[in-house]
Design a protein around this motif. Structure first.
Motif, PDB file in Angstrom:
ATOM      1  N   HIS A  59       0.839  -1.204   0.000  1.00 36.97           N
ATOM      2  CA  HIS A  59       0.000   0.000   0.000  1.00 36.97           C
ATOM      3  C   HIS A  59       0.874   1.255   0.000  1.00 36.97           C
ATOM      4  O   HIS A  59       0.653   2.183  -0.792  1.00 36.97           O
ATOM      5  N   ILE A  60       1.850   1.261   0.876  1.00 33.76           N
ATOM      6  CA  ILE A  60       2.743   2.423   1.001  1.00 33.76           C
ATOM      7  C   ILE A  60       3.591   2.584  -0.266  1.00 33.76           C
ATOM      8  O   ILE A  60       3.724   3.691  -0.789  1.00 33.76           O
ATOM      9  N   CYS A  61       4.117   1.466  -0.748  1.00 36.16           N
ATOM     10  CA  CYS A  61       4.954   1.513  -1.956  1.00 36.16           C
ATOM     11  C   CYS A  61       4.178   2.019  -3.167  1.00 36.16           C
ATOM     12  O   CYS A  61       4.678   2.847  -3.924  1.00 36.16           O
ATOM     13  N   SER A  62       2.965   1.529  -3.342  1.00 32.86           N
ATOM     14  CA  SER A  62       2.180   1.974  -4.500  1.00 32.86           C
ATOM     15  C   SER A  62       1.760   3.437  -4.344  1.00 32.86           C
ATOM     16  O   SER A  62       1.700   4.166  -5.331  1.00 32.86           O
ATOM     17  N   ASP A  63       1.500   3.860  -3.126  1.00 32.17           N
ATOM     18  CA  ASP A  63       1.139   5.259  -2.876  1.00 32.17           C
ATOM     19  C   ASP A  63       2.279   6.202  -3.256  1.00 32.17           C
ATOM     20  O   ASP A  63       2.050   7.265  -3.828  1.00 32.17           O
ATOM     21  N   LEU A  64       3.499   5.790  -2.958  1.00 35.73           N
ATOM     22  CA  LEU A  64       4.666   6.651  -3.215  1.00 35.73           C
ATOM     23  C   LEU A  64       5.355   6.355  -4.538  1.00 35.73           C
ATOM     24  O   LEU A  64       6.245   7.090  -4.958  1.00 35.73           O
ATOM     25  N   GLY A  65       4.967   5.247  -5.179  1.00 31.36           N
ATOM     26  CA  GLY A  65       5.608   4.892  -6.439  1.00 31.36           C
ATOM     27  C   GLY A  65       7.033   4.388  -6.247  1.00 31.36           C
ATOM     28  O   GLY A  65       7.909   4.684  -7.056  1.00 31.36           O
ATOM     29  N   ILE A  66       7.264   3.646  -5.169  1.00 34.18           N
ATOM     30  CA  ILE A  66       8.583   3.097  -4.908  1.00 34.18           C
ATOM     31  C   ILE A  66       8.498   1.570  -4.855  1.00 34.18           C
ATOM     32  O   ILE A  66       7.404   1.010  -4.757  1.00 34.18           O
ATOM     33  N   SER A  67       9.631   0.922  -4.908  1.00 33.43           N
ATOM     34  CA  SER A  67       9.655  -0.540  -4.835  1.00 33.43           C
ATOM     35  C   SER A  67       9.763  -0.978  -3.371  1.00 33.43           C
ATOM     36  O   SER A  67      10.098  -0.186  -2.496  1.00 33.43           O
ATOM     37  N   LYS A  68       9.489  -2.271  -3.155  1.00 33.44           N
ATOM     38  CA  LYS A  68       9.647  -2.810  -1.799  1.00 33.44           C
ATOM     39  C   LYS A  68      11.109  -2.723  -1.355  1.00 33.44           C
ATOM     40  O   LYS A  68      11.392  -2.485  -0.184  1.00 33.44           O
ATOM     41  N   ARG A  69      11.981  -2.907  -2.294  1.00 38.51           N
ATOM     42  CA  ARG A  69      13.410  -2.823  -1.978  1.00 38.51           C
ATOM     43  C   ARG A  69      13.770  -1.436  -1.463  1.00 38.51           C
ATOM     44  O   ARG A  69      14.528  -1.298  -0.502  1.00 38.51           O
ATOM     45  N   THR A  70      13.227  -0.410  -2.103  1.00 36.56           N
ATOM     46  CA  THR A  70      13.472   0.952  -1.644  1.00 36.56           C
ATOM     47  C   THR A  70      12.876   1.159  -0.258  1.00 36.56           C
ATOM     48  O   THR A  70      13.506   1.764   0.612  1.00 36.56           O
ATOM     49  N   PHE A  71      11.671   0.644  -0.052  1.00 34.31           N
ATOM     50  CA  PHE A  71      11.044   0.738   1.268  1.00 34.31           C
ATOM     51  C   PHE A  71      11.960   0.134   2.326  1.00 34.31           C
ATOM     52  O   PHE A  71      12.205   0.740   3.368  1.00 34.31           O
ATOM     53  N   HIS A  72      12.479  -1.063   2.045  1.00 32.43           N
ATOM     54  CA  HIS A  72      13.298  -1.764   3.025  1.00 32.43           C
ATOM     55  C   HIS A  72      14.680  -1.143   3.212  1.00 32.43           C
ATOM     56  O   HIS A  72      15.377  -1.461   4.174  1.00 32.43           O
ATOM     57  N   LYS A  73      15.043  -0.249   2.328  1.00 34.54           N
ATOM     58  CA  LYS A  73      16.288   0.499   2.520  1.00 34.54           C
ATOM     59  C   LYS A  73      16.149   1.436   3.720  1.00 34.54           C
ATOM     60  O   LYS A  73      17.116   1.698   4.425  1.00 34.54           O
ATOM     61  N   TYR A  74      14.929   1.905   3.952  1.00 30.84           N
ATOM     62  CA  TYR A  74      14.679   2.871   5.028  1.00 30.84           C
ATOM     63  C   TYR A  74      14.076   2.242   6.276  1.00 30.84           C
ATOM     64  O   TYR A  74      14.345   2.696   7.390  1.00 30.84           O
ATOM     65  N   PHE A  75      13.256   1.232   6.116  1.00 25.51           N
ATOM     66  CA  PHE A  75      12.590   0.584   7.249  1.00 25.51           C
ATOM     67  C   PHE A  75      12.577  -0.923   7.044  1.00 25.51           C
ATOM     68  O   PHE A  75      12.358  -1.400   5.936  1.00 25.51           O
ATOM     69  N   LYS A  76      12.750  -1.663   8.121  1.00 25.78           N
ATOM     70  CA  LYS A  76      12.754  -3.124   8.038  1.00 25.78           C
ATOM     71  C   LYS A  76      11.337  -3.677   7.955  1.00 25.78           C
ATOM     72  O   LYS A  76      11.103  -4.699   7.316  1.00 25.78           O
ATOM     73  N   SER A  77      10.402  -3.016   8.624  1.00 17.07           N
ATOM     74  CA  SER A  77       9.039  -3.547   8.686  1.00 17.07           C
ATOM     75  C   SER A  77       8.062  -2.442   9.056  1.00 17.07           C
ATOM     76  O   SER A  77       8.460  -1.329   9.414  1.00 17.07           O
ATOM     77  N   LEU A  78       6.785  -2.794   9.009  1.00 13.11           N
ATOM     78  CA  LEU A  78       5.758  -1.858   9.461  1.00 13.11           C
ATOM     79  C   LEU A  78       5.842  -1.657  10.971  1.00 13.11           C
ATOM     80  O   LEU A  78       5.512  -0.573  11.469  1.00 13.11           O
ATOM     81  N   ASP A  79       6.286  -2.682  11.677  1.00 17.14           N
ATOM     82  CA  ASP A  79       6.463  -2.545  13.126  1.00 17.14           C
ATOM     83  C   ASP A  79       7.481  -1.459  13.462  1.00 17.14           C
ATOM     84  O   ASP A  79       7.297  -0.695  14.404  1.00 17.14           O
ATOM     85  N   GLU A  80       8.538  -1.408  12.694  1.00 18.06           N
ATOM     86  CA  GLU A  80       9.550  -0.373  12.916  1.00 18.06           C
ATOM     87  C   GLU A  80       8.971   1.018  12.675  1.00 18.06           C
ATOM     88  O   GLU A  80       9.249   1.957  13.419  1.00 18.06           O
ATOM     89  N   ILE A  81       8.142   1.144  11.647  1.00 14.59           N
ATOM     90  CA  ILE A  81       7.488   2.428  11.384  1.00 14.59           C
ATOM     91  C   ILE A  81       6.570   2.797  12.540  1.00 14.59           C
ATOM     92  O   ILE A  81       6.571   3.933  13.019  1.00 14.59           O
ATOM     93  N   LEU A  82       5.787   1.832  13.002  1.00 14.54           N
ATOM     94  CA  LEU A  82       4.877   2.089  14.111  1.00 14.54           C
ATOM     95  C   LEU A  82       5.659   2.515  15.358  1.00 14.54           C
ATOM     96  O   LEU A  82       5.261   3.477  16.039  1.00 14.54           O
ATOM     97  N   ASP A  83       6.755   1.841  15.646  1.00 10.35           N
ATOM     98  CA  ASP A  83       7.594   2.225  16.785  1.00 10.35           C
ATOM     99  C   ASP A  83       8.118   3.653  16.630  1.00 10.35           C
ATOM    100  O   ASP A  83       8.129   4.420  17.590  1.00 10.35           O
ATOM    101  N   PHE A  84       8.540   3.984  15.417  1.00  4.51           N
ATOM    102  CA  PHE A  84       9.064   5.322  15.164  1.00  4.51           C
ATOM    103  C   PHE A  84       7.975   6.381  15.331  1.00  4.51           C
ATOM    104  O   PHE A  84       8.194   7.415  15.947  1.00  4.51           O
ATOM    105  N   LEU A  85       6.794   6.108  14.782  1.00  2.00           N
ATOM    106  CA  LEU A  85       5.686   7.054  14.906  1.00  2.00           C
ATOM    107  C   LEU A  85       5.246   7.183  16.369  1.00  2.00           C
ATOM    108  O   LEU A  85       4.875   8.268  16.814  1.00  2.00           O
ATOM    109  N   TRP A  86       5.279   6.083  17.082  1.00  2.00           N
ATOM    110  CA  TRP A  86       4.863   6.095  18.491  1.00  2.00           C
ATOM    111  C   TRP A  86       5.835   6.942  19.309  1.00  2.00           C
ATOM    112  O   TRP A  86       5.425   7.670  20.215  1.00  2.00           O
ATOM    113  N   ALA A  87       7.130   6.854  18.980  1.00  2.00           N
ATOM    114  CA  ALA A  87       8.150   7.596  19.716  1.00  2.00           C
ATOM    115  C   ALA A  87       8.092   9.089  19.429  1.00  2.00           C
ATOM    116  O   ALA A  87       8.545   9.892  20.239  1.00  2.00           O
ATOM    117  N   ARG A  88       7.539   9.468  18.302  1.00  2.00           N
ATOM    118  CA  ARG A  88       7.429  10.880  17.949  1.00  2.00           C
ATOM    119  C   ARG A  88       6.532  11.521  18.920  1.00  2.00           C
ATOM    120  O   ARG A  88       6.011  12.265  19.309  1.00  2.00           O
TER     121      ARG A  88
END
Length: 88
Positions: A59-88
């Motif tokens: 969903h995120i990749c198609s929204d931004l027009g990026i590949s899964k590989r590019t996504f994983h360059k920045y984040f390992k998983s959705l859990d990591e994103i959730l942790d990051f957003l929670w810490a904000r």
């Protein structure tokens, strides 16, 4: 040409190359920070819309027009994103 002039030109060329490398590195850092921020915002939108359990990386990749590989360059998983957003 004398040796002094040749040495000066070599040093000048090396200085220009260092500056160009530094400029490219800064530009890449800015692009990386922007894409990381875009991924976080897209994920936040999908978490609100679909909930965490139904949100997928595609969903995120198609929204931004990026590949899964590019996504994983920045984040390992959705859990990591959730942790990051929670810490904000």
């Amino acid at each position: 040409m004398n040796d002094f002039y040749i040495e000066y030109m070599i040093k000048e060329r090396m200085r220009e190359e260092r500056e160009e490398c530094q400029r490219r590195r800064l530009l890449k850092q800015n692009v990386d920070q922007k894409l990381r921020s875009d991924i976080l915002e897209s994920a936040r939108s999908f978490f609100r819309l679909l909930g965490f359990e139904k949100t997928r990386i595609v969903h995120i990749c198609s929204d931004l027009g990026i590949s899964k590989r590019t996504f994983h360059k920045y984040f390992k998983s959705l859990d990591e994103i959730l942790d990051f957003l929670w810490a904000r």
